[in-house]
Each structure stands twice: as structure tokens, then as C-alpha cells.
Scaffold this motif. Sequence first.
Motif, PDB file in Angstrom:
ATOM      1  N   ALA A  21      21.294  60.820  45.684  1.00  0.00           N
ATOM      2  CA  ALA A  21      20.209  61.226  44.784  1.00  0.00           C
ATOM      3  C   ALA A  21      19.936  62.724  44.910  1.00  0.00           C
ATOM      4  O   ALA A  21      19.706  63.420  43.906  1.00  0.00           O
ATOM      5  CB  ALA A  21      18.948  60.421  45.084  1.00  0.00           C
ATOM      6  N   ALA A  25      20.141  65.571  42.016  1.00  0.00           N
ATOM      7  CA  ALA A  25      19.024  66.481  41.729  1.00  0.00           C
ATOM      8  C   ALA A  25      19.474  67.933  41.814  1.00  0.00           C
ATOM      9  O   ALA A  25      19.119  68.763  40.959  1.00  0.00           O
ATOM     10  CB  ALA A  25      17.882  66.214  42.705  1.00  0.00           C
ATOM     11  N   ASP A  29      21.097  66.633  37.376  1.00  0.00           N
ATOM     12  CA  ASP A  29      21.286  65.340  36.706  1.00  0.00           C
ATOM     13  C   ASP A  29      20.075  64.475  37.027  1.00  0.00           C
ATOM     14  O   ASP A  29      20.111  63.593  37.891  1.00  0.00           O
ATOM     15  CB  ASP A  29      22.580  64.682  37.181  1.00  0.00           C
ATOM     16  CG  ASP A  29      22.926  63.416  36.395  1.00  0.00           C
ATOM     17  OD1 ASP A  29      22.064  62.950  35.617  1.00  0.00           O
ATOM     18  OD2 ASP A  29      24.036  62.894  36.579  1.00  0.00           O
ATOM     19  N   TRP A  30      18.987  64.710  36.297  1.00  0.00           N
ATOM     20  CA  TRP A  30      17.727  64.058  36.639  1.00  0.00           C
ATOM     21  C   TRP A  30      17.706  62.569  36.358  1.00  0.00           C
ATOM     22  O   TRP A  30      17.071  61.815  37.124  1.00  0.00           O
ATOM     23  CB  TRP A  30      16.581  64.790  35.948  1.00  0.00           C
ATOM     24  CG  TRP A  30      16.459  66.187  36.454  1.00  0.00           C
ATOM     25  CD1 TRP A  30      16.746  67.342  35.778  1.00  0.00           C
ATOM     26  CD2 TRP A  30      16.072  66.583  37.770  1.00  0.00           C
ATOM     27  NE1 TRP A  30      16.558  68.428  36.587  1.00  0.00           N
ATOM     28  CE2 TRP A  30      16.145  68.001  37.818  1.00  0.00           C
ATOM     29  CE3 TRP A  30      15.680  65.891  38.917  1.00  0.00           C
ATOM     30  CZ2 TRP A  30      15.820  68.720  38.958  1.00  0.00           C
ATOM     31  CZ3 TRP A  30      15.363  66.603  40.069  1.00  0.00           C
ATOM     32  CH2 TRP A  30      15.442  67.999  40.080  1.00  0.00           C
ATOM     33  N   ALA A  33      19.353  61.200  39.393  1.00  0.00           N
ATOM     34  CA  ALA A  33      18.492  61.419  40.553  1.00  0.00           C
ATOM     35  C   ALA A  33      17.348  60.405  40.576  1.00  0.00           C
ATOM     36  O   ALA A  33      17.043  59.821  41.623  1.00  0.00           O
ATOM     37  CB  ALA A  33      17.943  62.848  40.533  1.00  0.00           C
ATOM     38  N   PHE A  34      16.713  60.189  39.431  1.00  0.00           N
ATOM     39  CA  PHE A  34      15.610  59.225  39.369  1.00  0.00           C
ATOM     40  C   PHE A  34      16.096  57.831  39.750  1.00  0.00           C
ATOM     41  O   PHE A  34      15.453  57.119  40.530  1.00  0.00           O
ATOM     42  CB  PHE A  34      15.005  59.212  37.961  1.00  0.00           C
ATOM     43  CG  PHE A  34      13.852  58.255  37.811  1.00  0.00           C
ATOM     44  CD1 PHE A  34      12.592  58.603  38.252  1.00  0.00           C
ATOM     45  CD2 PHE A  34      14.041  57.009  37.236  1.00  0.00           C
ATOM     46  CE1 PHE A  34      11.519  57.724  38.121  1.00  0.00           C
ATOM     47  CE2 PHE A  34      12.983  56.122  37.095  1.00  0.00           C
ATOM     48  CZ  PHE A  34      11.723  56.482  37.544  1.00  0.00           C
ATOM     49  N   TYR A  37      16.863  57.833  43.665  1.00  0.00           N
ATOM     50  CA  TYR A  37      15.657  57.777  44.499  1.00  0.00           C
ATOM     51  C   TYR A  37      14.982  56.406  44.389  1.00  0.00           C
ATOM     52  O   TYR A  37      14.469  55.878  45.377  1.00  0.00           O
ATOM     53  CB  TYR A  37      14.678  58.871  44.090  1.00  0.00           C
ATOM     54  CG  TYR A  37      15.117  60.276  44.403  1.00  0.00           C
ATOM     55  CD1 TYR A  37      15.498  60.643  45.693  1.00  0.00           C
ATOM     56  CD2 TYR A  37      15.145  61.253  43.406  1.00  0.00           C
ATOM     57  CE1 TYR A  37      15.891  61.945  45.972  1.00  0.00           C
ATOM     58  CE2 TYR A  37      15.539  62.551  43.676  1.00  0.00           C
ATOM     59  CZ  TYR A  37      15.911  62.888  44.960  1.00  0.00           C
ATOM     60  OH  TYR A  37      16.311  64.182  45.250  1.00  0.00           O
ATOM     61  N   GLY A  53      11.074  62.839  45.884  1.00  0.00           N
ATOM     62  CA  GLY A  53      12.170  63.120  44.964  1.00  0.00           C
ATOM     63  C   GLY A  53      12.047  62.341  43.672  1.00  0.00           C
ATOM     64  O   GLY A  53      12.333  62.867  42.586  1.00  0.00           O
ATOM     65  N   GLN A  54      11.623  61.084  43.767  1.00  0.00           N
ATOM     66  CA  GLN A  54      11.438  60.269  42.570  1.00  0.00           C
ATOM     67  C   GLN A  54      10.387  60.893  41.651  1.00  0.00           C
ATOM     68  O   GLN A  54      10.569  60.959  40.431  1.00  0.00           O
ATOM     69  CB  GLN A  54      11.017  58.859  42.977  1.00  0.00           C
ATOM     70  CG  GLN A  54      10.856  57.888  41.824  1.00  0.00           C
ATOM     71  CD  GLN A  54      10.233  56.574  42.288  1.00  0.00           C
ATOM     72  OE1 GLN A  54       9.252  56.564  43.027  1.00  0.00           O
ATOM     73  NE2 GLN A  54      10.819  55.466  41.849  1.00  0.00           N
ATOM     74  N   ARG A  56       9.523  64.053  41.515  1.00  0.00           N
ATOM     75  CA  ARG A  56      10.080  65.297  40.964  1.00  0.00           C
ATOM     76  C   ARG A  56      11.046  64.995  39.817  1.00  0.00           C
ATOM     77  O   ARG A  56      11.008  65.645  38.764  1.00  0.00           O
ATOM     78  CB  ARG A  56      10.790  66.079  42.071  1.00  0.00           C
ATOM     79  CG  ARG A  56      11.287  67.464  41.649  1.00  0.00           C
ATOM     80  CD  ARG A  56      11.810  68.251  42.826  1.00  0.00           C
ATOM     81  NE  ARG A  56      13.088  67.760  43.325  1.00  0.00           N
ATOM     82  CZ  ARG A  56      13.252  67.069  44.439  1.00  0.00           C
ATOM     83  NH1 ARG A  56      12.197  66.759  45.204  1.00  0.00           N
ATOM     84  NH2 ARG A  56      14.450  66.670  44.827  1.00  0.00           N
ATOM     85  N   ALA A  57      11.904  63.994  40.022  1.00  0.00           N
ATOM     86  CA  ALA A  57      12.849  63.621  38.963  1.00  0.00           C
ATOM     87  C   ALA A  57      12.114  63.081  37.740  1.00  0.00           C
ATOM     88  O   ALA A  57      12.487  63.401  36.598  1.00  0.00           O
ATOM     89  CB  ALA A  57      13.835  62.582  39.502  1.00  0.00           C
ATOM     90  N   HIS A  60      10.828  65.838  35.531  1.00  0.00           N
ATOM     91  CA  HIS A  60      11.872  66.435  34.704  1.00  0.00           C
ATOM     92  C   HIS A  60      12.212  65.537  33.512  1.00  0.00           C
ATOM     93  O   HIS A  60      12.417  66.027  32.393  1.00  0.00           O
ATOM     94  CB  HIS A  60      13.120  66.706  35.542  1.00  0.00           C
ATOM     95  CG  HIS A  60      13.040  67.936  36.369  1.00  0.00           C
ATOM     96  ND1 HIS A  60      13.319  69.191  35.879  1.00  0.00           N
ATOM     97  CD2 HIS A  60      12.681  68.112  37.671  1.00  0.00           C
ATOM     98  CE1 HIS A  60      13.150  70.092  36.825  1.00  0.00           C
ATOM     99  NE2 HIS A  60      12.771  69.472  37.930  1.00  0.00           N
TER     100      HIS A  60
END
Length: 341
Positions: A21, A25, A29-30, A33-34, A37, A53-54, A56-57, A60
Motif C-alpha cells: 500500500a 501511495a 496510485d491512490w 493504496a486505499f 490499506y 494511510g487509508q 490519506r488515500a 485523494h
Amino acid sequence: MALLVAVCAGPSTAEREYREAESAANAGDWPAAFTGYSAVLETDPAHDAARAGQERAAEHLIRTVPMLDVEIEVALLAWLDEEDRLGDLAAVLDRSTVAIPAGWGVMGSEGGPADERPRRDVYLDQYWLDRYELTNLQYEAFVDATDERPPVYWQGDTYPPGTARHPVVGVSWDQARSYCAWAGKRLPTEAEWERACSGTGGRRYPWGAHWDPSRANVTMVPLDDPDDAWRWLASSQGAPASLQPVGGPGDLSPDGVCDLAGNAAEWVADWYDPSAYSHLTDRNPLDDGPPWSRSVRGGAWLMRHPDADLVADASRCVSRNASHSADDPRVGFRCAATPGG
């Protein structure tokens, strides 16, 4: 020995998923990444770095990615709902529309009921269609802004708890049309709805040729008391049938439109005429009369048919129905738009 075993075992599944993940990020590549996470948190809900991180993704995806893959978007909607971020949830729902390209397609059937015949070629200009049926959350904004009467199963001006992502039902055709106009859109025509459901090749169901009840939220419940449906909508606890959040798995059309075979049946723009297919134009058809009953498309969460074959038949893309009820607990809607309109 215990230390040696731990070293040889390598990083845990959660840590491997977290690293992947993070790599997504860092690459911007959000969506990946989502998803990554979220997978970590399913394995290890206490993973604070993955939770950060989740979030933040997700930011985005909300702010910078206007059109998402439907699976990612449905997961984002569920996360926003769980986090009680209803403003962002409404914003993502409002923007989620699918472009249906201009072109020829087929409409109707040869072997079905008389109101589906004759099967014919139809040309449609490009249009946009909401990916999801209109939700309680979105309709609440309309009620608040216009003093429109809310559906009878709501608690005053507020939908039942936990149903922000459920389709709104029990609204009249006039209310559906008014909402779409308020949102700068319109109701889709029957031809547009069917094209979105069946694609250009005339699929029988959004997913293909064969009925699969696991793909659509359609339940057969013979009702002794019609008011049971309203009570079930007001509180789904113990109900034998209920609406589900939009974007149910499996009920997806070739163009990426959700919940066309089940969940809520849907108002469309046309008046219902059982003989319409014999005389309507083959370019952007819209039936403007006789004015006695409005057309309804799609299967519904609650079907009163006595057997499963009739349920499957009513959920076909070409199946036509009609209603003149001002508030039917099975019927909701989605909106369409004409580019530049």
C-alpha cells in the motif's frame, strides 16, 4: 530457537500488505493504496499507520480522482458512511455518473409480452446516467432545500438510521422529476434506461444471459398487509426483505451502472403505452402519452409475484411496468443528463 523461527517466518501478511500500500501511495496510485490499506486493517484493525494511510488515500480519491472503478468507489462510499463523513459521501454520490456513448442499440424482445414487441433498433444521442439509484442522503438535501414532502417511512424529515446509502423509495413521479431538475438533470427515458441496462448487444440481465438471484437485491414476499413494506423500510430489524446500500455486488451493467435488476424499481420519463414500440420513432424515443400511468423499469427489493420464474422475468432489462401510485414503497429513481444541456 524461537527467535530463529520468527526471523525465518518473515514479515506478517499485514506488514506485506502495508508495504504494498505504501508503494502504491508513493507512486500516486491512490485507488490501489486505499484498497491496500483497507486490506491491512481487515487483518489488523489496530494498525495505526495503515489507518492514517487509508485516510490519506481516501482524501485523494475524494478530491482528485473524479471517476473511480466501481468496486473502489463502492468501498469508498462504505468507508465514508462508516466514518460518518456524510458531506463527502453525498459529494461522491452526486458526481458519480456514467457516460453512455451515442449509437445504435436494440430495444424490446420478440418472445416477451406484447408491450415489449416488436424488438427494434434504436439510436440514442450520448447521455449521462447516475451510476447509483438516488439515495436517502441525497434526497434529504432536496427535502431540506425545498420543503418537499419526505417519504412516509422517514422519521419526520430524516431517513431511518443507518440508511444513508439506501435508495430513496416511496416518492412520486413528480417528486422524482423535481429532484432531477433541482440537481440540474432529468429523468432518463425508457430507451436510455434499457440501453444502460442491456448494453449495445441487448443483454437479458445487466450481467449476462442468465438469471442469478445472488446478483440482485430482489426478494419474493407475498404480503398479507401492504403496510408491512412501509414498516420494514422504517426498521429493517427482522424484516424478510429490505433495501440494501447502492452498488450491490454483481448487479452491474456493461457500462458500469449499478442496481438495475434489483434494489429499487425506477421511474423513467415516459408515459406508459403498451403499444408504444409499434409507432415510436427509432431516434431518441420518448413516449408522451396517453397520460394515465408512468413507466417504471427494473426489478425491486420486494416482489409480490407468486413464483421465482416471474421474479426473474420482471428483472429482465427489457421488462416494462407502470404505476400511477403517488408513493410506492418499491419505486425510486436515478437521474440522467444531456451533455451541454
